[in-house]
Design a protein around this motif. Structure first.
Motif, PDB file in Angstrom:
ATOM      1  N   GLU A  52       0.821  -1.218   0.000  1.00 34.89           N
ATOM      2  CA  GLU A  52       0.000   0.000   0.000  1.00 34.89           C
ATOM      3  C   GLU A  52       0.848   1.258   0.000  1.00 34.89           C
ATOM      4  O   GLU A  52       0.528   2.243  -0.674  1.00 34.89           O
ATOM      5  CB  GLU A  52      -0.934   0.002   1.205  1.00 34.89           C
ATOM      6  N   LYS A  53       1.955   1.248   0.742  1.00 35.49           N
ATOM      7  CA  LYS A  53       2.779   2.456   0.829  1.00 35.49           C
ATOM      8  C   LYS A  53       3.357   2.816  -0.539  1.00 35.49           C
ATOM      9  O   LYS A  53       3.338   3.982  -0.944  1.00 35.49           O
ATOM     10  CB  LYS A  53       3.898   2.267   1.840  1.00 35.49           C
ATOM     11  N   TRP A  55       2.429   6.110  -2.723  1.00 40.06           N
ATOM     12  CA  TRP A  55       3.486   7.036  -3.159  1.00 40.06           C
ATOM     13  C   TRP A  55       3.374   7.297  -4.661  1.00 40.06           C
ATOM     14  O   TRP A  55       3.439   8.444  -5.105  1.00 40.06           O
ATOM     15  CB  TRP A  55       4.868   6.453  -2.831  1.00 40.06           C
ATOM     16  N   ASP A 112      11.483   4.134   0.806  1.00 36.19           N
ATOM     17  CA  ASP A 112      11.790   2.837   1.388  1.00 36.19           C
ATOM     18  C   ASP A 112      12.555   1.945   0.413  1.00 36.19           C
ATOM     19  O   ASP A 112      12.802   2.323  -0.740  1.00 36.19           O
ATOM     20  CB  ASP A 112      10.504   2.137   1.823  1.00 36.19           C
TER      21      ASP A 112
END
Length: 213
Positions: free
Chosen positions: A57-58, A62, A93
Protein backbone atom coordinates in the motif's frame (compact mmCIF):
# COMPACT_ATOMS: atom_id res chain seq x y z
CA UNK A 1 -10.75 16.28 -8.97
CA UNK A 2 -9.48 14.76 -5.72
CA UNK A 3 -6.85 12.03 -5.52
CA UNK A 4 -9.14 8.99 -5.35
CA UNK A 5 -11.29 10.26 -8.24
CA UNK A 6 -8.12 11.00 -10.21
CA UNK A 7 -6.90 7.41 -9.81
CA UNK A 8 -10.31 5.96 -10.64
CA UNK A 9 -10.54 7.99 -13.86
CA UNK A 10 -6.93 7.18 -14.74
CA UNK A 11 -7.61 3.46 -14.44
CA UNK A 12 -10.98 3.37 -16.14
CA UNK A 13 -10.68 6.05 -18.81
CA UNK A 14 -7.05 7.11 -19.09
CA UNK A 15 -8.23 10.72 -18.95
CA UNK A 16 -7.81 12.87 -15.89
CA UNK A 17 -8.09 16.36 -14.52
CA UNK A 18 -6.37 17.77 -11.46
CA UNK A 19 -6.83 20.73 -9.17
CA UNK A 20 -5.29 23.94 -10.49
CA UNK A 21 -3.79 24.73 -7.11
CA UNK A 22 -1.45 22.70 -4.91
CA UNK A 23 -3.12 21.61 -1.71
CA UNK A 24 -2.34 18.94 0.91
CA UNK A 25 -4.30 15.72 0.62
CA UNK A 26 -6.83 15.18 3.39
CA UNK A 27 -6.89 12.07 5.54
CA UNK A 28 -10.16 11.06 3.89
CA UNK A 29 -8.62 11.43 0.40
CA UNK A 30 -5.74 9.19 1.39
CA UNK A 31 -8.06 6.56 2.87
CA UNK A 32 -10.35 6.59 -0.16
CA UNK A 33 -7.37 6.34 -2.52
CA UNK A 34 -5.97 3.39 -0.59
CA UNK A 35 -9.28 1.59 -1.08
CA UNK A 36 -9.29 2.34 -4.82
CA UNK A 37 -5.69 1.14 -5.18
CA UNK A 38 -6.35 -2.09 -3.32
CA UNK A 39 -9.37 -2.85 -5.51
CA UNK A 40 -7.26 -2.03 -8.57
CA UNK A 41 -4.59 -4.44 -7.35
CA UNK A 42 -7.11 -7.24 -6.84
CA UNK A 43 -8.33 -6.84 -10.42
CA UNK A 44 -4.88 -6.39 -11.90
CA UNK A 45 -3.36 -9.56 -10.43
CA UNK A 46 -5.84 -11.60 -12.45
CA UNK A 47 -3.82 -10.68 -15.54
CA UNK A 48 -0.41 -11.24 -13.97
CA UNK A 49 1.45 -14.46 -14.81
CA UNK A 50 1.89 -16.85 -11.91
CA UNK A 51 1.69 -15.43 -8.42
CA UNK A 52 1.97 -11.64 -8.29
CA UNK A 53 3.78 -9.90 -5.42
CA UNK A 54 1.64 -8.98 -2.43
CA UNK A 55 0.02 -5.56 -2.27
CA UNK A 56 2.32 -2.83 -0.97
CA UNK A 57 0.00 0.00 0.00
CA UNK A 58 2.78 2.46 0.83
CA UNK A 59 4.43 2.07 -2.59
CA UNK A 60 1.09 2.22 -4.38
CA UNK A 61 0.12 5.39 -2.51
CA UNK A 62 3.49 7.04 -3.16
CA UNK A 63 3.11 6.38 -6.90
CA UNK A 64 -0.48 7.64 -6.96
CA UNK A 65 0.54 10.91 -5.35
CA UNK A 66 3.61 11.15 -7.59
CA UNK A 67 1.55 10.82 -10.79
CA UNK A 68 -1.09 13.29 -9.54
CA UNK A 69 1.53 15.89 -8.67
CA UNK A 70 3.37 15.29 -11.95
CA UNK A 71 0.20 16.04 -13.91
CA UNK A 72 -0.31 19.19 -11.85
CA UNK A 73 3.25 20.30 -12.52
CA UNK A 74 2.84 19.66 -16.24
CA UNK A 75 -0.17 22.00 -16.19
CA UNK A 76 1.31 24.58 -13.85
CA UNK A 77 4.67 25.15 -15.52
CA UNK A 78 5.04 28.46 -13.77
CA UNK A 79 6.14 26.38 -10.79
CA UNK A 80 9.91 26.14 -10.75
CA UNK A 81 12.47 23.42 -10.18
CA UNK A 82 12.33 23.85 -6.42
CA UNK A 83 8.63 22.92 -6.40
CA UNK A 84 9.36 19.87 -8.53
CA UNK A 85 11.84 18.66 -5.92
CA UNK A 86 9.36 19.31 -3.13
CA UNK A 87 6.35 17.67 -4.79
CA UNK A 88 8.00 14.76 -6.62
CA UNK A 89 9.95 13.10 -3.86
CA UNK A 90 11.74 9.75 -4.43
CA UNK A 91 10.30 6.60 -2.92
CA UNK A 92 11.66 6.57 0.65
CA UNK A 93 11.79 2.84 1.39
CA UNK A 94 13.60 -0.20 0.04
CA UNK A 95 12.54 -1.30 -3.44
CA UNK A 96 11.19 -4.85 -3.17
CA UNK A 97 9.12 -6.99 -5.57
CA UNK A 98 6.04 -5.84 -3.66
CA UNK A 99 7.05 -2.18 -3.97
CA UNK A 100 7.81 -2.59 -7.69
CA UNK A 101 4.37 -3.99 -8.41
CA UNK A 102 2.52 -1.71 -6.00
CA UNK A 103 4.10 1.40 -7.49
CA UNK A 104 3.52 0.09 -11.00
CA UNK A 105 -0.24 0.32 -10.57
CA UNK A 106 0.21 4.04 -11.23
CA UNK A 107 3.77 4.36 -12.56
CA UNK A 108 2.78 2.32 -15.63
CA UNK A 109 1.20 5.58 -16.82
CA UNK A 110 4.54 7.39 -16.57
CA UNK A 111 5.49 6.78 -20.25
CA UNK A 112 2.19 8.33 -21.32
CA UNK A 113 2.79 11.29 -19.04
CA UNK A 114 6.25 11.85 -20.52
CA UNK A 115 4.74 11.67 -24.01
CA UNK A 116 2.15 14.27 -23.03
CA UNK A 117 4.96 16.48 -21.78
CA UNK A 118 6.73 16.51 -25.16
CA UNK A 119 5.34 19.97 -25.76
CA UNK A 120 7.78 21.11 -23.11
CA UNK A 121 11.45 21.63 -23.85
CA UNK A 122 13.52 18.40 -23.59
CA UNK A 123 15.63 20.29 -21.07
CA UNK A 124 12.63 21.24 -18.95
CA UNK A 125 13.36 20.19 -15.34
CA UNK A 126 10.02 18.35 -15.11
CA UNK A 127 10.76 16.23 -18.19
CA UNK A 128 14.22 15.42 -16.87
CA UNK A 129 12.83 14.49 -13.46
CA UNK A 130 10.19 12.18 -14.94
CA UNK A 131 12.81 10.40 -17.03
CA UNK A 132 15.06 9.98 -14.00
CA UNK A 133 12.18 8.41 -12.09
CA UNK A 134 11.37 6.14 -15.03
CA UNK A 135 14.98 4.95 -15.08
CA UNK A 136 14.72 3.94 -11.42
CA UNK A 137 11.51 1.97 -12.06
CA UNK A 138 12.27 -0.12 -15.18
CA UNK A 139 9.28 -2.45 -14.74
CA UNK A 140 7.01 0.53 -15.39
CA UNK A 141 9.00 2.29 -18.12
CA UNK A 142 9.53 -0.13 -21.02
CA UNK A 143 9.43 1.50 -24.42
CA UNK A 144 10.72 4.87 -23.22
CA UNK A 145 14.18 4.43 -24.76
CA UNK A 146 16.00 5.54 -21.64
CA UNK A 147 18.98 3.92 -19.89
CA UNK A 148 17.96 1.99 -16.79
CA UNK A 149 19.73 3.03 -13.61
CA UNK A 150 18.11 0.49 -11.28
CA UNK A 151 19.43 -2.93 -10.37
CA UNK A 152 17.06 -5.55 -11.82
CA UNK A 153 17.66 -8.24 -9.20
CA UNK A 154 14.16 -8.08 -7.72
CA UNK A 155 12.56 -8.38 -11.15
CA UNK A 156 14.86 -11.16 -12.34
CA UNK A 157 14.35 -13.18 -9.16
CA UNK A 158 10.55 -12.96 -9.16
CA UNK A 159 8.96 -15.24 -11.80
CA UNK A 160 5.76 -13.21 -12.12
CA UNK A 161 7.54 -9.86 -12.47
CA UNK A 162 10.11 -11.28 -14.88
CA UNK A 163 7.46 -12.77 -17.17
CA UNK A 164 5.41 -9.58 -17.13
CA UNK A 165 8.57 -7.53 -17.75
CA UNK A 166 9.45 -9.69 -20.76
CA UNK A 167 5.93 -9.34 -22.13
CA UNK A 168 6.08 -5.56 -21.79
CA UNK A 169 9.44 -5.44 -23.54
CA UNK A 170 7.97 -7.44 -26.42
CA UNK A 171 4.88 -5.24 -26.62
CA UNK A 172 6.99 -2.05 -26.68
CA UNK A 173 9.82 -3.50 -28.85
CA UNK A 174 12.31 -2.20 -26.28
CA UNK A 175 15.46 -3.85 -27.66
CA UNK A 176 17.83 -2.03 -25.32
CA UNK A 177 16.29 -3.76 -22.31
CA UNK A 178 17.38 -7.08 -23.84
CA UNK A 179 21.07 -6.28 -23.54
CA UNK A 180 21.00 -7.88 -20.09
CA UNK A 181 21.43 -11.63 -20.75
CA UNK A 182 18.82 -12.79 -18.23
CA UNK A 183 16.26 -10.41 -19.70
CA UNK A 184 17.09 -11.47 -23.25
CA UNK A 185 16.58 -15.13 -22.31
CA UNK A 186 13.25 -14.34 -20.68
CA UNK A 187 12.13 -12.51 -23.82
CA UNK A 188 13.27 -15.40 -26.02
CA UNK A 189 11.34 -17.86 -23.85
CA UNK A 190 8.24 -15.69 -23.93
CA UNK A 191 8.38 -15.35 -27.71
CA UNK A 192 8.80 -19.10 -28.15
CA UNK A 193 8.04 -20.14 -31.71
CA UNK A 194 6.19 -16.92 -32.51
CA UNK A 195 9.12 -14.52 -32.89
CA UNK A 196 8.38 -13.96 -36.58
CA UNK A 197 4.85 -12.88 -35.70
CA UNK A 198 5.32 -11.04 -32.43
CA UNK A 199 8.72 -9.38 -32.95
CA UNK A 200 10.37 -10.10 -36.32
CA UNK A 201 13.32 -7.77 -35.67
CA UNK A 202 14.29 -9.63 -32.50
CA UNK A 203 16.05 -12.35 -34.50
CA UNK A 204 18.31 -9.72 -36.05
CA UNK A 205 19.03 -8.29 -32.59
CA UNK A 206 20.04 -11.78 -31.38
CA UNK A 207 22.26 -12.23 -34.41
CA UNK A 208 23.93 -8.87 -33.92
CA UNK A 209 24.56 -9.34 -30.22
CA UNK A 210 25.88 -12.89 -30.68
CA UNK A 211 28.66 -11.49 -32.85
CA UNK A 212 30.17 -9.87 -29.80
CA UNK A 213 30.00 -12.90 -27.51
Amino acid sequence: MNLSAFISHLIREGQVTVADTIHPFSTQEIQDTATVLHQYYENDILDMPGTAPAFDEKAAMWAAIYIYRAVQLAMLRQLGEEQIKILLTPYPDAITPEAIYGADLCLRYLPDLVSLSKGLSPDDPLVQHLKETAAVWPFSSTGMNIPVTAVLDHILAHPSLLQAYADRIIASRDTDRCRIPAVKEAVKASLGNYTDILWPDFKQFISDTNQYL
